[in-house]
Scaffold this motif. Structure first.
Motif, PDB file in Angstrom:
ATOM      1  N   THR A 106     -13.517   4.958   2.603  1.00 42.28           N
ATOM      2  CA  THR A 106     -12.125   5.433   2.349  1.00 42.28           C
ATOM      3  C   THR A 106     -11.704   5.894   0.490  1.00 42.28           C
ATOM      4  O   THR A 106     -12.049   4.132   0.680  1.00 42.28           O
ATOM      5  CB  THR A 106     -10.890   4.964   3.331  1.00 42.28           C
ATOM      6  N   PRO A 107     -12.135   5.716  -0.211  1.00 39.21           N
ATOM      7  CA  PRO A 107     -11.333   5.608  -1.460  1.00 39.21           C
ATOM      8  C   PRO A 107      -9.542   5.347  -1.163  1.00 39.21           C
ATOM      9  O   PRO A 107      -9.523   5.559  -0.334  1.00 39.21           O
ATOM     10  CB  PRO A 107     -11.624   6.610  -2.293  1.00 39.21           C
ATOM     11  N   PHE A 108      -9.699   4.543  -2.485  1.00 40.46           N
ATOM     12  CA  PHE A 108      -8.304   3.404  -2.167  1.00 40.46           C
ATOM     13  C   PHE A 108      -7.346   4.796  -2.157  1.00 40.46           C
ATOM     14  O   PHE A 108      -6.154   4.634  -2.141  1.00 40.46           O
ATOM     15  CB  PHE A 108      -8.170   2.705  -3.641  1.00 40.46           C
ATOM     16  N   ASP A 109      -7.411   5.866  -3.042  1.00 43.45           N
ATOM     17  CA  ASP A 109      -6.476   7.034  -3.212  1.00 43.45           C
ATOM     18  C   ASP A 109      -6.269   7.876  -2.093  1.00 43.45           C
ATOM     19  O   ASP A 109      -5.006   8.595  -2.580  1.00 43.45           O
ATOM     20  CB  ASP A 109      -7.049   8.295  -5.070  1.00 43.45           C
ATOM     21  N   GLN A 110      -7.137   7.154  -1.512  1.00 44.49           N
ATOM     22  CA  GLN A 110      -6.925   8.583  -0.004  1.00 44.49           C
ATOM     23  C   GLN A 110      -6.051   7.531   0.938  1.00 44.49           C
ATOM     24  O   GLN A 110      -5.824   8.092   1.775  1.00 44.49           O
ATOM     25  CB  GLN A 110      -8.266   9.074   0.170  1.00 44.49           C
ATOM     26  N   ILE A 111      -5.742   6.187   0.872  1.00 50.39           N
ATOM     27  CA  ILE A 111      -5.232   5.830   1.426  1.00 50.39           C
ATOM     28  C   ILE A 111      -3.303   5.780   1.326  1.00 50.39           C
ATOM     29  O   ILE A 111      -3.149   4.882   0.098  1.00 50.39           O
ATOM     30  CB  ILE A 111      -5.213   4.392   1.316  1.00 50.39           C
ATOM     31  N   ALA A 112      -3.031   5.654   2.714  1.00 51.52           N
ATOM     32  CA  ALA A 112      -1.309   6.427   2.700  1.00 51.52           C
ATOM     33  C   ALA A 112      -0.861   5.174   2.507  1.00 51.52           C
ATOM     34  O   ALA A 112       0.155   4.896   2.033  1.00 51.52           O
ATOM     35  CB  ALA A 112      -1.614   7.033   3.593  1.00 51.52           C
ATOM     36  N   ALA A 113      -1.129   3.783   3.811  1.00 50.95           N
ATOM     37  CA  ALA A 113      -0.620   2.973   3.602  1.00 50.95           C
ATOM     38  C   ALA A 113      -1.348   1.247   4.356  1.00 50.95           C
ATOM     39  O   ALA A 113      -1.733   2.224   5.317  1.00 50.95           O
ATOM     40  CB  ALA A 113       1.090   3.173   4.160  1.00 50.95           C
ATOM     41  N   ILE A 114      -0.651   0.416   4.985  1.00 46.06           N
ATOM     42  CA  ILE A 114      -1.610  -0.574   5.482  1.00 46.06           C
ATOM     43  C   ILE A 114      -0.167  -0.985   5.849  1.00 46.06           C
ATOM     44  O   ILE A 114       1.254  -1.129   5.426  1.00 46.06           O
ATOM     45  CB  ILE A 114      -1.648  -1.259   4.748  1.00 46.06           C
ATOM     46  N   THR A 115      -0.131  -0.941   7.814  1.00 44.66           N
ATOM     47  CA  THR A 115       1.254  -0.979   8.265  1.00 44.66           C
ATOM     48  C   THR A 115       0.397  -1.410   9.956  1.00 44.66           C
ATOM     49  O   THR A 115      -0.709  -1.031  10.265  1.00 44.66           O
ATOM     50  CB  THR A 115       2.445   0.588   8.615  1.00 44.66           C
ATOM     51  N   PRO A 116       1.703  -2.150  10.626  1.00 46.26           N
ATOM     52  CA  PRO A 116       1.052  -2.187  11.667  1.00 46.26           C
ATOM     53  C   PRO A 116       1.073  -0.898  12.883  1.00 46.26           C
ATOM     54  O   PRO A 116       1.881  -0.582  13.142  1.00 46.26           O
ATOM     55  CB  PRO A 116       2.465  -3.322  12.084  1.00 46.26           C
ATOM     56  N   TYR A 117      -0.018  -1.143  13.990  1.00 44.27           N
ATOM     57  CA  TYR A 117      -0.429  -0.120  14.661  1.00 44.27           C
ATOM     58  C   TYR A 117      -0.116  -1.250  16.383  1.00 44.27           C
ATOM     59  O   TYR A 117      -0.713  -2.119  16.556  1.00 44.27           O
ATOM     60  CB  TYR A 117      -1.425   0.265  15.646  1.00 44.27           C
ATOM     61  N   ASP A 118       0.748  -0.213  17.542  1.00 43.41           N
ATOM     62  CA  ASP A 118       0.807  -1.365  18.368  1.00 43.41           C
ATOM     63  C   ASP A 118       0.360  -0.736  19.617  1.00 43.41           C
ATOM     64  O   ASP A 118       0.452   0.482  19.581  1.00 43.41           O
ATOM     65  CB  ASP A 118       2.389  -0.895  19.318  1.00 43.41           C
ATOM     66  N   THR A 119      -0.706  -1.714  20.244  1.00 45.46           N
ATOM     67  CA  THR A 119      -1.347  -0.822  21.234  1.00 45.46           C
ATOM     68  C   THR A 119      -1.140  -1.986  22.646  1.00 45.46           C
ATOM     69  O   THR A 119      -1.654  -2.978  22.717  1.00 45.46           O
ATOM     70  CB  THR A 119      -3.406  -1.395  20.811  1.00 45.46           C
ATOM     71  N   MET A 120      -0.481  -1.568  23.541  1.00 43.88           N
ATOM     72  CA  MET A 120      -0.244  -2.390  24.650  1.00 43.88           C
ATOM     73  C   MET A 120       0.444  -3.564  24.434  1.00 43.88           C
ATOM     74  O   MET A 120      -0.107  -4.019  24.889  1.00 43.88           O
ATOM     75  CB  MET A 120      -1.695  -2.266  25.991  1.00 43.88           C
ATOM     76  N   GLY A 121       1.807  -3.514  23.403  1.00 43.61           N
ATOM     77  CA  GLY A 121       2.049  -4.852  23.369  1.00 43.61           C
ATOM     78  C   GLY A 121       1.423  -5.534  22.645  1.00 43.61           C
ATOM     79  O   GLY A 121       1.603  -6.720  21.644  1.00 43.61           O
ATOM     80  N   ALA A 122       0.084  -5.904  21.983  1.00 43.40           N
ATOM     81  CA  ALA A 122       0.166  -6.116  20.814  1.00 43.40           C
ATOM     82  C   ALA A 122      -0.359  -5.071  19.690  1.00 43.40           C
ATOM     83  O   ALA A 122      -0.825  -4.566  19.756  1.00 43.40           O
ATOM     84  CB  ALA A 122      -1.791  -6.872  21.366  1.00 43.40           C
ATOM     85  N   ILE A 123       0.421  -6.104  18.186  1.00 43.76           N
ATOM     86  CA  ILE A 123       0.394  -5.499  17.458  1.00 43.76           C
ATOM     87  C   ILE A 123      -1.059  -6.156  16.416  1.00 43.76           C
ATOM     88  O   ILE A 123      -1.546  -6.954  16.158  1.00 43.76           O
ATOM     89  CB  ILE A 123       1.710  -5.889  16.702  1.00 43.76           C
ATOM     90  N   SER A 124      -1.627  -4.866  15.819  1.00 43.07           N
ATOM     91  CA  SER A 124      -2.792  -5.299  14.172  1.00 43.07           C
ATOM     92  C   SER A 124      -2.454  -4.244  13.193  1.00 43.07           C
ATOM     93  O   SER A 124      -2.351  -3.120  13.223  1.00 43.07           O
ATOM     94  CB  SER A 124      -4.088  -4.730  15.438  1.00 43.07           C
ATOM     95  N   TYR A 125      -2.868  -4.725  13.024  1.00 40.43           N
ATOM     96  CA  TYR A 125      -2.242  -3.926  11.033  1.00 40.43           C
ATOM     97  C   TYR A 125      -3.822  -2.648  10.777  1.00 40.43           C
ATOM     98  O   TYR A 125      -5.216  -3.390  10.735  1.00 40.43           O
ATOM     99  CB  TYR A 125      -2.867  -5.003   9.442  1.00 40.43           C
TER     100      TYR A 125
END
Length: 334
Positions: A94-113
């Motif tokens: 994925t080119p850097f220019d196509q990255i919108a954001a780095i954010t957490p994602y919640d899956t069954m109560g576990a947060i992953s970036y």
């Protein structure tokens, strides 16, 4: 046990989101193979074909877990690409220019970036860390203090200034004397909360309710609705405001009885967290990640939640405008 590994070099950042899985796969193989051996020698499991079948499944599961641990994500400053590799083989870029954001994602109560692309801003994203069930996990704190700034340096720091037209017609804020209060329809939550509290009151006025059941069941059925109801009612009387004059984020609860303020300067970024229950999507939370000065930790402040994600970008544009993070586009004079 949640732990993310990373290697930071001058031009690259390499992240192993689940490297600990390699160790777990070996432990899994040894423990279950030993169990099968004990069952076989004790004649508890005497069928040789069945033993071989179980052992084959153990080996297969161990290999799958080991493969998960081999996955790595590389941020390469020279090629300006984010690449995912497995055993040295590139599986995606994925080119850097196509990255919108780095954010957490919640899956069954576990947060992953995760890294989200512009083409799928609120999808599942590219996993950049293991799942953390506790916000105060030391490895998570180190990740947020070391890895996130490094990613920001590699991916976002060299981008041209992001300019947008100044927003005057706010849809998610009401402005009064320089204070922008988030408007969010919580009336349904208030009504539902009051009904739940009323249910508890009704049960308390009927002492014979569920008197033939175990006491803990009656206590649970009696008071659990009131607890949920109080949370919903408190949510109705809680709010988050942005004081542009004093450059503060104001978090009020219990109708203003409890008030906490945070400086605009301590704001790090917005976190977009998709939440699901039993793998079924419920809603998406927008949180403001705030640095707590002198405490060596951060705090995620819930700002607003959405059932439909198409309004999130507009909300963030409005909030970033208030925070002064968007430069107004130059006016063309003819």
């Amino acid at each position: 046990m949640a732990k993310t590994f990373w290697i930071s070099e001058p031009d690259t950042l390499t992240i192993y989101p689940a490297r600990i899985a390699r160790r777990l796969s070996i432990i899994y193989f040894i423990v279950f193979t030993a169990l099968i051996a004990v069952l076989y020698t004790s004649k508890t499991l005497s069928n040789t074909n069945l033993v071989l079948t179980y052992e084959g499944l153990i080996i297969l599961m161990s290999l799958l877990v080991y493969v998960m641990g081999e996955r790595k994500v590389i941020f390469d400053a020279e090629s300006r690409q984010l690449s995912t590799k497995l055993f040295g083989i590139t599986t995606s870029t994925t080119p850097f220019d196509q990255i919108a954001a780095i954010t957490p994602y919640d899956t069954m109560g576990a947060i992953s970036y995760r890294a989200f692309s512009k083409s799928n801003r609120h999808g599942k994203g590219i996993i950049l860390s293991c799942g953390y069930s506790k916000q105060n996990n030391p490895n998570l704190t180190a990740y947020e203090q070391e890895v996130l700034p490094r990613i920001n340096e590699l991916v976002f720091s060299n981008r041209p200034l992001h300019t947008k037209q100044v927003i005057y017609d706010f849809k998610f804020f009401n402005e009064e004397n320089g204070i922008y209060k988030i408007t969010h329809n919580k009336l349904s939550g208030l009504i539902f909360g009051v009904l739940l509290i009323a249910l508890t009151v009704f049960i308390l006025f009927h002492p014979d309710f569920m008197d033939d059941r175990a006491s803990y069941k009656r206590i649970l059925v009696t008071y659990f609705p009131a607890i949920i109801g109080l949370v919903l009612v408190n949510g109705f009387f809680s709010s988050v405001s942005f004081d542009k004059n004093n450059r503060q984020i104001i978090d009020t609860t219990l109708g203003g009885l409890i008030k906490k303020t945070y400086s605009f300067d301590d704001f790090i970024q917005f976190q977009i967290i998709r939440k699901s229950t039993n793998f079924i999507y419920t809603d998406t939370e927008v949180k403001a990640l705030i640095d707590l000065p002198g405490q060596n930790k951060t705090k995620p402040l819930l700002v607003i939640n959405f059932r439909r994600t198409r309004h999130i970008e507009r909300f963030i544009d409005e909030a970033n405008t208030i925070l002064g993070l968007y430069e107004p586009a130059p006016v063309e004079i003819s």
